[in-house]
Every structure is written in C-alpha cells, then in structure tokens.
Write a protein that holds these residues in place. Structure first.
Motif, PDB file in Angstrom:
ATOM      1  N   ARG A  62       0.841  -1.188   0.000  1.00  0.00           N
ATOM      2  CA  ARG A  62       0.000   0.000   0.000  1.00  0.00           C
ATOM      3  C   ARG A  62       0.883   1.246   0.000  1.00  0.00           C
ATOM      4  N   ASN A  98      -4.823  -5.808   0.869  1.00  0.00           N
ATOM      5  CA  ASN A  98      -5.473  -5.581  -0.427  1.00  0.00           C
ATOM      6  C   ASN A  98      -6.917  -6.083  -0.439  1.00  0.00           C
ATOM      7  N   TYR A 155       0.127  -3.976   3.655  1.00  0.00           N
ATOM      8  CA  TYR A 155      -0.171  -4.873   2.527  1.00  0.00           C
ATOM      9  C   TYR A 155      -1.650  -5.268   2.371  1.00  0.00           C
TER      10      TYR A 155
END
Length: 398
Positions: free
Chosen positions: A18, A88, A86
């Motif tokens: 991210r 997602n 991270y």
C-alpha cells in the motif's frame, strides 16, 4: 523458504504494498472484526487475573496474565502492522485473516487453563501457532509482489516459522514447573520480538501507514479500557441486590479513571511523528504495557467488587492497589512511548508525577477515590500543559 515464492505467484494473486502516504486511510471492517475477536481473548485473560487477585494469588496471577496478554497482543500487533502495509482485501487475504481470528478464539478458550494450579499451555499454543502460520503465508505473499522488501518479507516468514517450532517444543515438554515455564516463555518472547527488529533492518521499512497505525492502536486501547467500564457496570449491578455505598463509589471511580486514561492518551499530539525504525519499535512494543495495564485495571476493579460483596478475603487496601498499580503503570508506559519524546519543561513530569500520586493515595488513606482523583488531575494537568502549542510542529526526534 524462498523457493515457495514462484509457487505462490502461480497459486495466489499478488499482494502489492500500500501507499504509506495514502490519504484518508482508515481501519477496515475486517480489522474491526479482528479487534472484536481479540477482545474476547483479552476478556478471558482479565478474568483470570481478576480471580487470581480475589483469591490472594496476586503475583502468580499477574505473571500468568502477562504471559497470556503477550500472546494476544503480539499476534494482534504483527497482523496490524502487516495489514497497514499490505492489506489488499482480496479473498485470500480475508480467508487468511479469518484463520488468524479462529486462532485467537482457540487461544481465548485455553487461557483459563493457564491460571489453574497445574497450568496447561496446549490450547493456547495451538491457537497461537495457527495464527502465526497464517502470518507466514501472508508474508510470503507479500514477498511475491513487493520486490523492494522481498528480503524483509522472507526474513519475517522464516523468523516466525522458526519461533513456532520453539513454541511447539515448549508444548511437547509439558508438564513443567512454574519456574521453567516462566523461563521458557521469556526466551520465546525474546525470540518473537527480535524477528521484526531483524527483518525491518534488512531493507527500508515496510510501507506501513503512520496515521493508520496510530488509529489502530487507539482503537485497541479503547477496547482494553472497556474492561474497566465492564467492571464498573458489575459494581452497579451488585447494588441492585444489596445496596452498598462503597459499590457506588467503586462504579464512579471506574468511570473517572477510564475517562481520564482515555483523555491523556488521545491528546492532540501525534504519538508517532516519524517513521524511524528505532522509534517505531519503542512505540509499538511499549504499548504492550499500556494495553496490559488498561486491562489489569478492569481486573482490579472486579476484584474490589468481590471484596466489597464479601466474596474475597483480601483487604480493601490490597484491592485499591490492584487498581492503583496498573493506573500508575499506564501513565509511566505512556510517558515512555510518547511524552519523553515530545514534552518539554514541566509537562514532561506530569504523567510520572501523577503515577507516583496514584501509588501513594491508598497508603495515605485516600483509597480508591484518591486514585481516581490522581487520574483526573493528571488528565487536567496534561491537557493544560500540552507538549505542542497550536500552530507549532511536533518534534521529529528518533
């Protein structure tokens, strides 16, 4: 471990990093559900401490509470920092997160067995290892797509996996004496906390989001302080069956203390104004003592209710200190991770000073009301003596 990267790339979609400067980053519904599951384990650990205090086994109960709380907090913390970098929100990520939640619930089920005369760590370790194995898979996924931090991701995966072998061996060597159990647990803790320090130093820090991390920690602090509100509700419920003015005082003191602790934590100053690895480790690790103290305050209040309702033989003074000590620890821990970096002049001594006052209050005959008064005065003084006046920047000390 690195050989698994190509296989995972074919089996799962990439878990890309991210943006650490992303605007309006906030906690997701999945993270909030994760917190809800974690609070069940926190409540189980606090209940064990409560009963240990009421039965007069304060030292043993406190040590066991610390062991249980570390497992809960460490699993929560590791996932939180990973998610900040991270998350997602794809199907695989959600399913692995739910595996971690399932492990947390298994741990919660096993925590009462830690407080028995012959502690059994089996269920807690099974739940914990399940959570950590899911984290190994998540880190391997991150290593597939984030080539800039691949060494770090693989180091996390290898380090976490190796430490789980240690915990499994701990479980298989049971039953152990209390001294050996405490010693082995301490070694395991040192191994666990060394993994992020080593992994994050291999490359630049993983792309965690400062404001997102501060929000996540703040949310868990609110949940932990809820244990004290629950104890205050317990005191009020007892007054319905047999009125006692001491129960009313206890409930009011619980409200004053939890509001004061919330106030001093959520001041305008940012907790983590820099991405320095050293500062992030001190701030992130130091919150263990803040969170554990917050949960212990609730256990202390619950023990006080037992004393007042004659369900415990320990003294009221001991019950007062079951609240005063964690209140002081909360203030000192908050000073350690925030105020000693950002405060100047007289404001730097506010939290340590009122921590000492909270400890002295029961001995001076001021009782629980004195502890609550010290907490309230700390909130007032710290609020009036803000570390950073309006319009000024926050010091960027490492």
């Amino acid at each position: 471990m690195a050989a698994l990267i190509p296989a995972l790339q074919n089996f799962m979609p990439p878990l890309r990093p991210r943006d650490p400067e992303e605007h309006h980053r906030a906690a997701t519904p999945l993270e909030l559900l994760f917190d809800l599951v974690s609070v069940i384990a926190v409540a189980s650990a606090a209940a064990g401490l409560h009963h240990g205090l009421s039965e007069g086994h304060a030292l043993e109960a406190t040590l066991t509470f610390g062991m249980a709380f570390f497992a809960i907090w460490w699993a929560w913390m590791n996932f939180t920092w990973f998610a900040s970098a991270y998350d997602n929100d794809d199907t695989t990520y959600r399913l692995l997160t739910m595996v971690i939640m399932a492990g947390s619930l298994i741990m919660a089920e096993g925590i009462p067995s830690l407080f028995s005369a012959t502690p059994d760590f089996t269920t807690v370790i099974i739940g914990y290892v399940l959570m950590r194995i899911a984290m190994v898979v998540l880190w391997l996924r991150a290593g597939c797509a984030d080539t800039a931090h691949r060494k770090t991701a693989i180091a996390y995966a290898i380090g976490i996996a190796l430490v789980q072998l240690y915990w499994v061996s701990f479980m298989l060597f049971q039953p152990l004496s209390s001294g050996i159990s405490y010693g082995m647990w301490a070694i395991g803790v040192l191994l666990e906390i060394s993994v992020p320090a080593i992994a994050e130093s291999l490359t630049s820090s993983t792309p965690w989001h400062r404001h997102h991390i501060m929000e996540r920690y703040g949310l868990l602090n609110i949940i932990v302080l809820g244990e004290t509100l629950l104890a205050g509700t317990l005191a009020l419920r007892e007054t319905v069956e047999h009125f006692d003015i001491m129960l009313v005082h206890t409930a009011l003191s619980a409200l004053v203390i939890v509001f004061s602790l919330w106030w001093v934590y959520f001041l305008p100053e940012e907790h983590l104004p820099t991405r320095s690895l050293r500062r992030a480790l001190i701030w992130g690790y130091g919150h263990f003592f803040i969170f554990a103290s917050g949960a212990a305050i609730g256990a202390g209040f619950a023990a006080l209710v037992d004393i007042i309702t004659h369900h415990s033989e320990i003294s009221v003074l001991a019950g007062d200190y079951a609240v005063a000590i964690p209140v002081a620890a909360y203030f000192l821990s908050l000073w350690m991770v925030r105020d000693r970096y950002i405060c100047k002049g007289i404001s730097i001594g506010v939290l340590p000073g009122f921590a000492l006052l909270a400890l002295l209050a029961p001995a001076l005959g001021l009782g629980l009301e004195g502890v609550a008064g010290a907490a309230a005065l700390a909130a007032i003084a710290r609020s009036r003596l803000q570390a950073v006046p309006a319009g000024h920047s926050i010091p960027q000390n490492n």
